[in-house]
Motif scaffolding. Structure first.
Motif, PDB file in Angstrom:
ATOM      1  N   ARG A 310     -14.531  -4.301  -6.443  1.00 60.18           N
ATOM      2  CA  ARG A 310     -14.357  -2.949  -6.965  1.00 60.18           C
ATOM      3  C   ARG A 310     -12.967  -2.870  -7.565  1.00 60.18           C
ATOM      4  O   ARG A 310     -11.976  -2.697  -6.857  1.00 60.18           O
ATOM      5  N   LEU A 311     -12.882  -3.032  -8.872  1.00 59.12           N
ATOM      6  CA  LEU A 311     -11.596  -3.094  -9.550  1.00 59.12           C
ATOM      7  C   LEU A 311     -11.313  -1.811 -10.294  1.00 59.12           C
ATOM      8  O   LEU A 311     -12.225  -1.063 -10.674  1.00 59.12           O
ATOM      9  N   HIS A 312     -10.038  -1.544 -10.496  1.00 56.49           N
ATOM     10  CA  HIS A 312      -9.627  -0.410 -11.316  1.00 56.49           C
ATOM     11  C   HIS A 312      -8.578  -0.874 -12.325  1.00 56.49           C
ATOM     12  O   HIS A 312      -7.541  -1.416 -11.934  1.00 56.49           O
ATOM     13  N   PRO A 313      -8.854  -0.715 -13.620  1.00 55.20           N
ATOM     14  CA  PRO A 313     -10.084  -0.149 -14.187  1.00 55.20           C
ATOM     15  C   PRO A 313     -11.263  -1.097 -14.040  1.00 55.20           C
ATOM     16  O   PRO A 313     -11.067  -2.286 -13.779  1.00 55.20           O
ATOM     17  N   PRO A 314     -12.497  -0.595 -14.197  1.00 58.64           N
ATOM     18  CA  PRO A 314     -13.675  -1.461 -14.088  1.00 58.64           C
ATOM     19  C   PRO A 314     -13.577  -2.640 -15.057  1.00 58.64           C
ATOM     20  O   PRO A 314     -13.142  -2.498 -16.194  1.00 58.64           O
ATOM     21  N   SER A 315     -13.997  -3.811 -14.581  1.00 59.79           N
ATOM     22  CA  SER A 315     -13.902  -5.034 -15.373  1.00 59.79           C
ATOM     23  C   SER A 315     -15.271  -5.700 -15.415  1.00 59.79           C
ATOM     24  O   SER A 315     -15.633  -6.450 -14.498  1.00 59.79           O
ATOM     25  N   PRO A 316     -16.071  -5.430 -16.446  1.00 60.57           N
ATOM     26  CA  PRO A 316     -17.426  -5.992 -16.505  1.00 60.57           C
ATOM     27  C   PRO A 316     -17.398  -7.503 -16.686  1.00 60.57           C
ATOM     28  O   PRO A 316     -16.469  -8.068 -17.274  1.00 60.57           O
ATOM     29  N   LEU A 317     -18.443  -8.151 -16.164  1.00 58.40           N
ATOM     30  CA  LEU A 317     -18.600  -9.593 -16.331  1.00 58.40           C
ATOM     31  C   LEU A 317     -19.414  -9.923 -17.572  1.00 58.40           C
ATOM     32  O   LEU A 317     -19.329 -11.034 -18.090  1.00 58.40           O
ATOM     33  N   CYS A 318     -20.202  -8.977 -18.039  1.00 53.49           N
ATOM     34  CA  CYS A 318     -21.011  -9.159 -19.248  1.00 53.49           C
ATOM     35  C   CYS A 318     -20.762  -7.995 -20.190  1.00 53.49           C
ATOM     36  O   CYS A 318     -20.780  -6.831 -19.768  1.00 53.49           O
ATOM     37  N   LEU A 319     -20.539  -8.293 -21.450  1.00 56.84           N
ATOM     38  CA  LEU A 319     -20.296  -7.265 -22.460  1.00 56.84           C
ATOM     39  C   LEU A 319     -21.303  -7.439 -23.588  1.00 56.84           C
ATOM     40  O   LEU A 319     -21.364  -8.495 -24.226  1.00 56.84           O
ATOM     41  N   ILE A 320     -22.128  -6.410 -23.820  1.00 49.29           N
ATOM     42  CA  ILE A 320     -23.125  -6.412 -24.893  1.00 49.29           C
ATOM     43  C   ILE A 320     -22.740  -5.324 -25.872  1.00 49.29           C
ATOM     44  O   ILE A 320     -22.656  -4.152 -25.502  1.00 49.29           O
ATOM     45  N   VAL A 321     -22.490  -5.688 -27.111  1.00 44.30           N
ATOM     46  CA  VAL A 321     -22.012  -4.752 -28.128  1.00 44.30           C
ATOM     47  C   VAL A 321     -23.134  -4.503 -29.132  1.00 44.30           C
ATOM     48  O   VAL A 321     -23.745  -5.447 -29.648  1.00 44.30           O
ATOM     49  N   SER A 322     -23.401  -3.218 -29.390  1.00 40.65           N
ATOM     50  CA  SER A 322     -24.471  -2.810 -30.305  1.00 40.65           C
ATOM     51  C   SER A 322     -23.901  -1.913 -31.384  1.00 40.65           C
ATOM     52  O   SER A 322     -22.884  -1.240 -31.179  1.00 40.65           O
ATOM     53  N   PRO A 323     -24.561  -1.829 -32.553  1.00 44.92           N
ATOM     54  CA  PRO A 323     -24.017  -1.020 -33.652  1.00 44.92           C
ATOM     55  C   PRO A 323     -24.194   0.485 -33.467  1.00 44.92           C
ATOM     56  O   PRO A 323     -23.498   1.269 -34.106  1.00 44.92           O
ATOM     57  N   THR A 324     -25.131   0.925 -32.630  1.00 47.32           N
ATOM     58  CA  THR A 324     -25.340   2.357 -32.405  1.00 47.32           C
ATOM     59  C   THR A 324     -25.434   2.643 -30.916  1.00 47.32           C
ATOM     60  O   THR A 324     -25.818   1.776 -30.115  1.00 47.32           O
ATOM     61  N   ARG A 325     -25.108   3.862 -30.548  1.00 49.61           N
ATOM     62  CA  ARG A 325     -25.180   4.248 -29.142  1.00 49.61           C
ATOM     63  C   ARG A 325     -26.620   4.296 -28.670  1.00 49.61           C
ATOM     64  O   ARG A 325     -26.917   3.981 -27.522  1.00 49.61           O
ATOM     65  N   GLU A 326     -27.538   4.686 -29.563  1.00 45.08           N
ATOM     66  CA  GLU A 326     -28.946   4.722 -29.180  1.00 45.08           C
ATOM     67  C   GLU A 326     -29.439   3.337 -28.764  1.00 45.08           C
ATOM     68  O   GLU A 326     -30.174   3.192 -27.788  1.00 45.08           O
ATOM     69  N   LEU A 327     -29.034   2.317 -29.506  1.00 42.72           N
ATOM     70  CA  LEU A 327     -29.445   0.959 -29.165  1.00 42.72           C
ATOM     71  C   LEU A 327     -28.773   0.496 -27.869  1.00 42.72           C
ATOM     72  O   LEU A 327     -29.393  -0.195 -27.053  1.00 42.72           O
ATOM     73  N   ALA A 328     -27.522   0.877 -27.663  1.00 46.87           N
ATOM     74  CA  ALA A 328     -26.844   0.511 -26.416  1.00 46.87           C
ATOM     75  C   ALA A 328     -27.537   1.135 -25.205  1.00 46.87           C
ATOM     76  O   ALA A 328     -27.717   0.483 -24.169  1.00 46.87           O
TER      77      ALA A 328
END
Length: 627
Positions: A310-328
Motif C-alpha cells: 500500500r504505497l502513497h502515492p499509488p504505484s500501479p504495476l501495469c499501465l494501459i493507455v487508451s485514446p479516450t476515457r470511454e475506452l479506458a
C-alpha cells in the motif's frame, strides 16, 4: 456608470430592481415576479443558496448602498432556513448594535417561488416564501431596506476582492485577470467535476455484460497469422495450455470465452514469456482479452508481494493507455472480469499526465506498459504526451514489458513504435493488416450532401427501424443536428461528441449499449475500440478523412462473430470523399465486397483487383511489413 445615472431607473427583467422586477428581489407590493425589492430605493442584491444538513439556506448582508461609509453601522444579516417549507425558520437582525431574533413558521407553499412581500410569484423553484396572509416572512418593519450583496463562493472574505482576495478594492476594479470559480482563468474551458458511479463488485454485475459468441466466431481460429520472428512464440490451442491460474480460467469461462481467438493464441504465450509485442488484428477479434489475461497472470505469479503493498502515492504495476476515457473505462470493466476474486485491482485514473504531474500517481513501479489503439496513441496528437511519460517516471523500455495493439498499423507508425519497444520484439499480423472485418457487409452509396438527410430517413423506414444503429458524422454540430431531427421523427436516439460533458458521454454510451436508445449519433470519438453489443448497422453519414478511421468506424458492428452491415454516403462534391475513394476500393476488394460502378472511376493507376464471384478473399496473399 448606471449607479450614477440621474434618470429614472428602468425595469430590469433579469437582474435586481427596486420596483416592478421580474427576477430580482422585491419586498414591496408592486408587480414583482419574485424575490426581494426595496420599494423605490436603490438596491444591489445577490444571494447564494447552500445546503447544510438536508435544508437550504440563504445568507445576505444588507446595508445602505447609497452611503458606503455607513457599512459598519447600518447593516442587516438575515439567515433563512427551511427553504422548501417546514418549521423553525429564524431571522437574526443586527441594527445599530442591537440584536433581536424572531421565529418564523414556514409551511408548504404552492408558489413557484422564492421571496415575495406582495403575494406575487417568484420564478424560481417550488415552495418559496411569501408575506401575504398565508405568509411565512413578514418584513413590513423593513420596507425601506437597501440591499447590498456580500457573496463570495470562492472562499474569500467580505472585505477583500472576490477575484484576487486582496483588500482595498472590489472585484469589478481588480487589475488582475478574471478567474473562474474552479480557479481557471476566464476564456478557459470550464472543468467538469464528475465522478462516475463505482463499478459493481458482485459476480452478476461484473459478468452480466458477457456477449454470447455465435457460429461465425469460429472463423477467428482459421485466420491467416504471420508472426515475426517465426519461431519465437509457440501458439496455444486452449486457454489451459497457457498455464493460467485456476481462478483466471474460471473467470474466462464465466465470461463465455470457450477457446482463444487467433490473436489470443499467439499473444497470450508471448506476454506470458515477457516479450514485447506489436500486434495488428481486425476489429472485434478479442485484442483486449489478449493482453489482459497474460498480464493479470504474470502479476499474480511474479509480483504477488508487490500487489499487497500500500504505497502513497499509488504505484500501479501495469499501465494501459487508451485514446479516450470511454475506452479506458471499458478496458477496466473487462479487467474486472478476469481479475475477479484475485489480488489484482483494476482502476482508471482519467488524464494520466495530469495525475502524475500532481503527484497523485507514480509510474516508477510499472512493469507492463500497454498502448491500446497504438497507432492513434503514436500519431502527432498523442505522441508528445506518451514520450512525456518517460520523463515523468515511467521505467525505460529495457526495464518494462511493452505491448501495442490496434486494428490498423501504418508503416510510419510502426517506425515510431520502435522507440518504445525492445529490439527483439514480436510483430504479429492477423489477417490483412489494416483490413476491414469480413463479417461486415459494406455498402457505399453516392449521395450528395443535400440529399443525405432524406436518404437517412428512407433507410430508417425501410431497414433500420428494428435495428440498433450507430451513425457517424464529422462535426459536433452535425451530431446535434441529426440527433434533433431523429428526435423530431420520434426515433429513440442520443448523441456523443467532444463538446458534451463527461457525464453526458458516459450516459450516452451506457444508454446505447443497454438498448435504452437504439440510435447513437456520434463523431469519431467512439470510432475506436468500443464494443456495442448487437449493433446491426453503422451508417457513415459523413465519410471520414482517412481509411484507418473508416475501418475503425465500421468495426463497431460485426463483432465477436456477429454479422454486421455498414452503409456509407459518398458525396462526389466533397474533396475528402474523392481523396479516400481509392482506399475504399482497396478495402472493399480485400474483404470480398462488391465495388459500386460509380466508385471505380476514382481508382488510381495502381492495379486493383475488383471483387467478382470467383474471388475468395480468405485465401488472398497477406502483405506483411517485416521489421
Amino acid at each position: 456608470m448606471s449607479r450614477e445615472c440621474p434618470e429614472l431607473r428602468k425595469e430590469n427583467r433579469g437582474g435586481f430592481s427596486c420596483s416592478g422586477s421580474r427576477g430580482g428581489f422585491n419586498s414591496g407590493n408592486g408587480g414583482s415576479r419574485g424575490g426581494f425589492n426595496s420599494s423605490g430605493d436603490d438596491c444591489n442584491v445577490n444571494s447564494m443558496p447552500s445546503v447544510n444538513d438536508g435544508t437550504s439556506a440563504m445568507c445576505t448582508i444588507v446595508r445602505n448602498s447609497r452611503n458606503p461609509n455607513e457599512d459598519n453601522n447600518n447593516h442587516t444579516k438575515a439567515s433563512f432556513s427551511g427553504w422548501r417549507g417546514g418549521s423553525g425558520g429564524k431571522i437574526t437582525t443586527a441594527n445599530d448594535g442591537k440584536e433581536f431574533s424572531r421565529n418564523t413558521t414556514f409551511v408548504k407553499s404552492t408558489m413557484r417561488g422564492g421571496f415575495n412581500n406582495g403575494g406575487s410569484r417568484f420564478r424560481g423553484g417550488r415552495g418559496g416564501f411569501t408575506s401575504s396572509d398565508r405568509g411565512k416572512i413578514n418584513s413590513n418593519k423593513y420596507e425601506k431596506f437597501n440591499y447590498f450583496s456580500l457573496i463570495d463562493n470562492r472562499g474569500g472574505s467580505g472585505s477583500n476582492c472576490y477575484n484576487c482576495h486582496k483588500p482595498d478594492h472590489q472585484s469589478r476594479d481588480c487589475p488582475e485577470e478574471r478567474r473562474l470559480r474552479d480557479g481557471a482563468y476566464a476564456g478557459a474551458q470550464p472543468t467538469e467535476r464528475y465522478v462516475p458511479l463505482p463499478p459493481s463488485t458482485i459476480e452478476d454485475g461484473i459478468f452480466g455484460e458477457a456477449v454470447t459468441r455465435v457460429e461465425n466466431f469460429g472463423k477467428y481460429h482459421q485466420t491467416h497469422v504471420k508472426c515475426t520472428p517465426p519461431d519465437k512464440v509457440k501458439p496455444i490451442e486452449l486457454y489451459e495450455e497457457a498455464n493460467l491460474a485456476t481462478q483466471i480460467l474460471s473467470n474466462i469461462y464465466r465470461a463465455n470465452f470457450e477457446e482463444p481467438t487467433a490473436i489470443q493464441r499467439y499473444t497470450i504465450p508471448c506476454i506470458r514469456q515477457q516479450d514485447d509485442i506489436m500486434a495488428c488484428a481486425q476489429t472485434g477479434s478479442g485484442k483486449t482479452a489478449a493482453f489482459l489475461l497474460p498480464i493479470i497472470s504474470n502479476l499474480l505469479e511474479y509480483h504477488a508481494d508487490e500487489l499487497s503493498e500500500r504505497l502513497h502515492p499509488p504505484s500501479p504495476l501495469c499501465l494501459i493507455v487508451s485514446p479516450t476515457r470511454e475506452l479506458a473505462l471499458q478496458t477496466e470493466r473487462e479487467a474486472r472480469k478476469f481479475a475477479f476474486q484475485t489480488a489484482v485491482i483494476p482502476s482508471t485514473t482519467g488524464r494520466l499526465k495530469d495525475m502524475v504531474e500532481k503527484g497523485r500517481i507514480s509510474l516508477k513501479k510499472v512493469k507492463y506498459f500497454v498502448l491500446d489503439e497504438a497507432d492513434r496513441m503514436l500519431d502527432t496528437g498523442f505522441q508528445p504526451d506518451i514520450r512525456k511519460l518517460e520523463d515523468l517516471g515511467l521505467p525505460p523500455k529495457d526495464e518494462r514489458f511493452t505491448s501495442m495493439f490496434s486494428a490498423t498499423f501504418p508503416k510510419e507508425v510502426q517506425q515510431l513504435a520502435k522507440h518504445f519497444l525492445r529490439e527483439n520484439y514480436v510483430f504479429l499480423a492477423v489477417g490483412i493488416p489494416g483490413g476491414a472485418n469480413e463479417d461486415i457487409a459494406q455498402t457505399i452509396e453516392e449521395v450528395p450532401q443535400s440529399k443525405k438527410k432524406d436518404r437517412l430517413f428512407q433507410l430508417f423506414e425501410q431497414h433500420l427501424k428494428s435495428e440498433r444503429c450507430l451513425i457517424f458524422v464529422e462535426t459536433n454540430r452535425a451530431a446535434d443536428y441529426i440527433g434533433a431531427l431523429l428526435s423530431q421523427k420520434r426515433f429513440m436516439s442520443t448523441t456523443i461528441h467532444g463538446d458534451r460533458t463527461q457525464r453526458q458521454r458516459n450516459e450516452a454510451v451506457q444508454q446505447f449499449a443497454n438498448g435504452k436508445y437504439s440510435i447513437l449519433v456520434a463523431t469519431s470519438v467512439v470510432a475506436r475500440g468500443l464494443d456495442f453489443p448487437l449493433t446491426g448497422y453503422v451508417v457513415n453519414y459523413d465519410l471520414p478523412d482517412t481509411n484507418d478511421f473508416y475501418v475503425h468506424r465500421i468495426g463497431r458492428t460485426g463483432r465477436a462473430g456477429h454479422l454486421g452491415k455498414s452503409i456509407s454516403f459518398f458525396d462526389p462534391e466533397r474533396d475528402s470523399d474523392r481523396k479516400i475513394a481509392p482506399e475504399l476500393i482497396s478495402k472493399l476488394s480485400e474483404a470480398g465486397q462488391t465495388v459500386p460502378e460509380f466508385l471505380k472511376k476514382y481508382a488510381t493507376g495502381d492495379s486493383v483487383d475488383f471483387y467478382n464471384d470467383d474471388h475468395n478473399s480468405r485465401n488472398a496473399n497477406v502483405m506483411l511489413i517485416l521489421l
